[in-house]
Design a protein around this motif. Structure first.
Motif, PDB file in Angstrom:
ATOM      1  N   VAL A   1       0.982  -0.785  -0.059  1.00 52.74           N
ATOM      2  CA  VAL A   1       0.171   0.342  -0.131  1.00 52.74           C
ATOM      3  C   VAL A   1       0.840   1.088   0.173  1.00 52.74           C
ATOM      4  O   VAL A   1       1.506   1.426   0.545  1.00 52.74           O
ATOM      5  N   GLY A   2       0.217   2.216  -0.608  1.00 52.79           N
ATOM      6  CA  GLY A   2       1.224   3.299  -1.158  1.00 52.79           C
ATOM      7  C   GLY A   2       2.571   3.230  -1.704  1.00 52.79           C
ATOM      8  O   GLY A   2       3.138   4.302  -2.578  1.00 52.79           O
ATOM      9  N   VAL A   3       3.209   2.010  -2.159  1.00 57.30           N
ATOM     10  CA  VAL A   3       4.783   1.965  -3.357  1.00 57.30           C
ATOM     11  C   VAL A   3       4.156   1.985  -4.760  1.00 57.30           C
ATOM     12  O   VAL A   3       2.818   1.258  -4.930  1.00 57.30           O
ATOM     13  N   ALA A   4       4.178   2.790  -4.950  1.00 56.79           N
ATOM     14  CA  ALA A   4       4.221   3.334  -6.912  1.00 56.79           C
ATOM     15  C   ALA A   4       4.369   1.747  -7.483  1.00 56.79           C
ATOM     16  O   ALA A   4       5.627   1.581  -7.782  1.00 56.79           O
ATOM     17  N   LEU A   5       3.128   1.710  -8.369  1.00 54.09           N
ATOM     18  CA  LEU A   5       3.632   0.953  -9.751  1.00 54.09           C
ATOM     19  C   LEU A   5       4.534   1.277 -10.458  1.00 54.09           C
ATOM     20  O   LEU A   5       5.847   0.117 -10.628  1.00 54.09           O
ATOM     21  N   ILE A   6       4.520   2.642 -10.619  1.00 56.31           N
ATOM     22  CA  ILE A   6       5.863   3.102 -11.368  1.00 56.31           C
ATOM     23  C   ILE A   6       6.316   4.724 -10.736  1.00 56.31           C
ATOM     24  O   ILE A   6       5.554   5.241 -10.446  1.00 56.31           O
ATOM     25  N   THR A   7       7.690   4.415 -10.794  1.00 55.72           N
ATOM     26  CA  THR A   7       8.331   5.914 -10.609  1.00 55.72           C
ATOM     27  C   THR A   7       9.300   6.428 -12.348  1.00 55.72           C
ATOM     28  O   THR A   7      10.198   5.305 -11.792  1.00 55.72           O
ATOM     29  N   SER A   8       8.957   8.497 -11.528  1.00 56.29           N
ATOM     30  CA  SER A   8      10.087   8.370 -12.617  1.00 56.29           C
ATOM     31  C   SER A   8      10.252   9.783 -12.356  1.00 56.29           C
ATOM     32  O   SER A   8       9.834  10.531 -11.918  1.00 56.29           O
ATOM     33  N   VAL A   9      11.856  10.483 -12.983  1.00 52.25           N
ATOM     34  CA  VAL A   9      11.843  11.418 -12.789  1.00 52.25           C
ATOM     35  C   VAL A   9      12.521  12.620 -14.372  1.00 52.25           C
ATOM     36  O   VAL A   9      12.870  13.479 -14.547  1.00 52.25           O
ATOM     37  N   TRP A  10      11.343  11.517 -15.381  1.00 50.35           N
ATOM     38  CA  TRP A  10      12.082  11.706 -16.751  1.00 50.35           C
ATOM     39  C   TRP A  10      10.993  11.477 -17.583  1.00 50.35           C
ATOM     40  O   TRP A  10       9.718  11.478 -17.328  1.00 50.35           O
ATOM     41  N   THR A  11      11.572  12.223 -18.328  1.00 52.92           N
ATOM     42  CA  THR A  11       9.860  12.195 -19.568  1.00 52.92           C
ATOM     43  C   THR A  11       9.811  10.692 -20.416  1.00 52.92           C
ATOM     44  O   THR A  11      10.695   9.643 -20.350  1.00 52.92           O
ATOM     45  N   ASN A  12       8.306  10.309 -19.813  1.00 53.69           N
ATOM     46  CA  ASN A  12       7.837   8.682 -20.730  1.00 53.69           C
ATOM     47  C   ASN A  12       7.067   9.178 -21.494  1.00 53.69           C
ATOM     48  O   ASN A  12       5.580   8.857 -20.641  1.00 53.69           O
TER      49      ASN A  12
ATOM     50  N   ASP B   1       7.873  12.971 -10.286  1.00 56.92           N
ATOM     51  CA  ASP B   1       8.711  14.087 -10.278  1.00 56.92           C
ATOM     52  C   ASP B   1       9.552  14.453 -10.881  1.00 56.92           C
ATOM     53  O   ASP B   1      10.890  13.918 -10.371  1.00 56.92           O
ATOM     54  N   GLY B   2       9.247  15.816 -11.144  1.00 63.84           N
ATOM     55  CA  GLY B   2      10.091  15.920 -12.080  1.00 63.84           C
ATOM     56  C   GLY B   2      11.056  16.986 -12.296  1.00 63.84           C
ATOM     57  O   GLY B   2      11.978  18.102 -12.943  1.00 63.84           O
ATOM     58  N   PHE B   3      11.207  17.651 -10.906  1.00 64.40           N
ATOM     59  CA  PHE B   3      12.028  18.414 -10.191  1.00 64.40           C
ATOM     60  C   PHE B   3      13.264  18.790 -10.814  1.00 64.40           C
ATOM     61  O   PHE B   3      13.756  17.162 -10.659  1.00 64.40           O
ATOM     62  N   GLY B   4      13.896  19.513 -11.717  1.00 63.02           N
ATOM     63  CA  GLY B   4      15.224  19.705 -11.936  1.00 63.02           C
ATOM     64  C   GLY B   4      15.398  19.086 -13.380  1.00 63.02           C
ATOM     65  O   GLY B   4      16.092  19.357 -14.554  1.00 63.02           O
ATOM     66  N   ASN B   5      14.468  18.596 -14.194  1.00 64.27           N
ATOM     67  CA  ASN B   5      14.253  17.919 -15.419  1.00 64.27           C
ATOM     68  C   ASN B   5      13.506  18.486 -16.057  1.00 64.27           C
ATOM     69  O   ASN B   5      12.085  18.626 -15.470  1.00 64.27           O
ATOM     70  N   ALA B   6      14.050  18.572 -17.190  1.00 71.00           N
ATOM     71  CA  ALA B   6      12.614  19.171 -18.731  1.00 71.00           C
ATOM     72  C   ALA B   6      11.543  17.569 -18.257  1.00 71.00           C
ATOM     73  O   ALA B   6      12.531  16.995 -19.243  1.00 71.00           O
TER      74      ALA B   6
ATOM     75  N   VAL C   1       6.459  18.950 -13.469  1.00 69.52           N
ATOM     76  CA  VAL C   1       6.632  18.212 -14.861  1.00 69.52           C
ATOM     77  C   VAL C   1       6.225  19.628 -15.668  1.00 69.52           C
ATOM     78  O   VAL C   1       5.764  20.620 -14.851  1.00 69.52           O
ATOM     79  N   ASP C   2       7.248  19.730 -16.990  1.00 65.65           N
ATOM     80  CA  ASP C   2       6.556  20.914 -17.543  1.00 65.65           C
ATOM     81  C   ASP C   2       5.077  20.699 -18.287  1.00 65.65           C
ATOM     82  O   ASP C   2       4.471  21.612 -18.328  1.00 65.65           O
ATOM     83  N   ASN C   3       4.172  19.784 -18.862  1.00 70.81           N
ATOM     84  CA  ASN C   3       3.758  19.504 -19.291  1.00 70.81           C
ATOM     85  C   ASN C   3       2.607  18.160 -19.156  1.00 70.81           C
ATOM     86  O   ASN C   3       3.550  17.094 -19.129  1.00 70.81           O
ATOM     87  N   PHE C   4       1.449  17.494 -18.602  1.00 65.13           N
ATOM     88  CA  PHE C   4       1.017  16.534 -18.503  1.00 65.13           C
ATOM     89  C   PHE C   4      -0.333  16.137 -19.898  1.00 65.13           C
ATOM     90  O   PHE C   4      -1.258  17.070 -18.816  1.00 65.13           O
ATOM     91  N   ILE C   5      -0.253  15.717 -19.960  1.00 65.02           N
ATOM     92  CA  ILE C   5      -1.063  15.592 -21.797  1.00 65.02           C
ATOM     93  C   ILE C   5      -1.771  13.976 -21.281  1.00 65.02           C
ATOM     94  O   ILE C   5      -1.809  13.353 -21.890  1.00 65.02           O
ATOM     95  N   PHE C   6      -3.365  14.223 -20.713  1.00 60.29           N
ATOM     96  CA  PHE C   6      -3.952  12.899 -21.244  1.00 60.29           C
ATOM     97  C   PHE C   6      -5.267  13.164 -21.895  1.00 60.29           C
ATOM     98  O   PHE C   6      -6.102  13.386 -22.399  1.00 60.29           O
ATOM     99  N   LEU C   7      -5.151  11.850 -23.099  1.00 61.00           N
ATOM    100  CA  LEU C   7      -5.619  12.173 -24.518  1.00 61.00           C
ATOM    101  C   LEU C   7      -6.450  10.105 -24.276  1.00 61.00           C
ATOM    102  O   LEU C   7      -5.905   9.228 -24.189  1.00 61.00           O
ATOM    103  N   ASN C   8      -7.626  10.168 -24.347  1.00 65.89           N
ATOM    104  CA  ASN C   8      -8.454   8.810 -25.209  1.00 65.89           C
ATOM    105  C   ASN C   8      -8.052   7.711 -23.971  1.00 65.89           C
ATOM    106  O   ASN C   8      -7.576   6.657 -24.611  1.00 65.89           O
ATOM    107  N   GLY C   9      -7.942   8.373 -22.198  1.00 65.95           N
ATOM    108  CA  GLY C   9      -7.968   7.711 -21.597  1.00 65.95           C
ATOM    109  C   GLY C   9      -9.028   6.985 -21.001  1.00 65.95           C
ATOM    110  O   GLY C   9      -9.602   7.646 -21.030  1.00 65.95           O
TER     111      GLY C   9
END
Length: 438
Positions: free
Chosen positions: A121-132, A149-154, A176-184
C-alpha cells in the motif's frame, strides 16, 4: 577491468564475436547491445547475454522474464528504449523505475496491462523523474500506480489510451512541464494528484469514473503552481456516492480563466466540483452539464434614492450619485457605488442596459448614458433624452448599448441637465451588464 568493460567505450552495435569477446562485469547488468548478426537486441543479465525480441530499440514483453531482472524489488527500464507489452503482465510484487525517454506501450489497453500482486500500500507501480511517453496500456489492481517528480528535469508526459483499473490512489504528478492525457480512462479508480510547478495539465476525450469512495478523481493541490492552464475537454466525469470529480484547491496558483472545462459531462450523483467553481476568476466553464457554466455578468441597483446629483454646467455629464447595491448573482464584475468593473481576463462583448426614474425641476430636458472608462467619456450610442413632467418627474427611462471590454474596464451611469443647472435625483435605477459573446 579491461578497457572495453566500460559501456561508454563500446559501440551500441556489434557482431556476435565482438560481443562475446567483451570482458563484461556483473555490475554492468542491464546493458543492451544490437547484435548485427542476429538483428536482435541482447541483454547482459550480469552473467551472460540474453536475446531480446523486437527491433533495435524496441523490447517486446510477453512475460515478466522479458524485463530486466529486479534488484530489491525494482525493475529498472533502460533509457531511450521502448517496451512493448503484448499481454497482461504481473510483476509479482516488483515495481518499475523508468529511465530517461523510456517509452511504455501496449498493443491495446484492452489486452495489455501491468499489475503487481503483493505490491505494498502506498508503493507506486511506476516511478520516474524523466519524460516517458506511455500509450495503449492499462495499469490495474494496485493501491498506487504513479510517482512522478520531475524537479530539475525537463519532463513532458504525453499519454494516449492509458487506463487505470481498480486503482484507489492513482498517484502524484509533480514538477513536470506538461501532462497531456488523451483518450484514456479511470475505471473504478481515483486519486490523480498534481503538485509542484506544471505548465499545462490537459485531459481530452477521456472517461473518468471513480469507485464511489471518499476522495477526488483529480485533485490540484494547494501547493501546485500551474503557469499556463488546466484544460479538460470533451470528456465524462462519473463521481458517485462519496467521490468528488475535479477538485482544484482555491489556494492553488493558476492564471485567470485558465481552469478550463469545455464540454464535460458530469454524472453519478456525487460531488462534481470542489475548490474553484464557475464564479472564480480562475475558471472558464463552457458547455458543461449539469454544472453551472461560466457566464460573465454584473448588476447594480438602487431604490428610493434621495441623493441629488449637482449640475455645475448645463449640458455637461456628471456621475449619478447615490448608494447602489450589487446583485448576488454577479460573476466576474466588481461593484462599487454606481460602478461595475470587468474582472474577466478574456475580451468579450456585452449588452449593457439601464432603466431608471428621476426627478428634477418641471419640464427639464435631461440626458443619460453609460460612462466607459476605456473611452473616458459617455458612450455616444447610449445617450438618451428624457424630459421631466410638470411635477418634475420622469419614469421608465431606458437605454442600452453593446460594448467590448477587458479586465479593468468599468461603466457608470451619468446624467446631464440640458435645460439649466437644476440638480437631478435618480430615485430608482437598475443597471445590468450581460455577456453576449467572446
Amino acid at each position: 577491468m579491461a578497457a572495453n568493460a566500460s559501456f561508454n567505450l563500446r559501440p551500441d552495435q556489434a557482431t556476435s564475436v565482438e560481443i562475446n569477446s567483451w570482458d563484461m562485469q556483473a555490475h554492468e547488468r542491464g546493458s543492451i547491445v544490437w547484435n548485427t548478426d542476429t538483428s536482435r537486441n541482447v541483454f547482459w543479465d550480469g552473467s551472460g547475454w540474453v536475446a531480446l525480441g523486437g527491433t533495435r530499440y524496441v523490447v517486446e514483453v510477453s512475460s515478466k522474464t522479458d524485463l530486466p531482472t529486479a534488484i530489491g524489488s525494482v525493475i529498472t527500464l533502460l533509457d531511450d528504449l521502448t517496451y512493448l507489452f503484448s499481454t497482461d503482465i504481473d510483476l509479482m510484487g516488483d515495481r518499475l523505475v523508468l529511465g530517461s525517454d523510456t517509452t511504455v506501450t501496449g498493443t491495446s489497453s484492452e489486452n495489455a496491462s501491468i499489475t503487481s500482486t503483493g505490491l505494498g500500500v502506498g508503493v507506486a507501480l511506476i516511478t520516474s523523474v524523466w519524460t516517458n511517453p506511455i500509450k495503449f496500456i492499462t495499469f490495474k489492481d494496485v493501491d498506487t500506480a504513479l510517482d512522478y517528480d520531475g524537479f530539475g528535469n525537463a519532463v513532458a508526459l504525453d499519454w494516449n489510451g492509458v487506463n487505470f483499473l481498480n486503482v484507489p490512489n492513482i498517484g502524484t504528478i509533480k514538477d513536470v512541464d506538461n501532462f497531456i492525457f488523451l483518450n484514456g480512462a479511470f475505471l473504478n479508480s481515483k486519486g490523480m494528484l498534481f503538485d509542484g510547478t506544471i505548465s499545462t495539465i490537459a485531459f481530452s476525450g477521456s472517461a473518468l469514473a471513480g469507485d464511489g469512495l471518499a476522495g477526488d478523481l483529480i485533485k490540484v493541490l494547494s501547493t501546485c503552481i500551474i503557469t499556463k492552464r488546466f484544460r479538460s475537454t470533451y470528456s465524462s466525469v462519473v463521481a458517485s456516492a462519496l467521490t468528488t470529480g475535479i477538485n482544484v484547491d482555491a489556494s492553488a496558483t493558476i492564471p485567470d480563466e485558465a481552469f478550463i472545462l469545455d464540454t464535460i459531462i458530469f454524472s453519478g450523483g456525487g460531488t462534481y466540483l470542489a475548490g474553484l467553481d464557475e464564479t472564480s476568476n480562475k475558471s472558464l466553464f463552457i458547455k458543461c452539464k449539469p454544472i453551472i457554466n461560466t457566464f460573465v455578468n454584473g448588476q447594480l441597483y438602487m431604490q428610493g434614492n434621495a441623493t441629488i446629483t449637482p449640475i455645475g454646467v448645463a449640458g455637461t455629464f456628471y456621475k449619478v450619485l447615490g448608494t447602489t447595491t450589487a446583485s448576488d448573482e454577479n460573476s466576474k464584475f466588481l461593484h462599487t457605488n454606481n460602478r461595475l468593473t470587468c474582472d474577466a481576463i478574456i475580451s468579450r462583448k456585452y449588452l449593457i442596459q439601464c432603466a431608471l426614474n428621476f426627478s428634477s425641476g418641471n419640464n427639464k430636458e435631461c440626458n443619460f448614458g453609460f460612462y466607459d472608462s476605456s473611452l473616458a467619456s459617455v458612450r455616444l450610442p447610449s445617450r438618451t433624452k428624457s424630459t421631466s413632467n410638470a411635477s418634475g418627474k420622469a419614469e421608465n427611462v431606458s437605454f442600452n448599448c453593446v460594448v467590448n471590454c477587458v479586465a479593468g474596464d468599468y461603466f457608470e451611469i451619468w446624467c446631464a441637465n440640458v435645460t439649466d443647472t437644476t440638480g437631478i435625483t435618480v430615485t430608482d435605477m437598475n443597471f445590468v451588464i450581460t455577456e453576449i459573446g467572446n
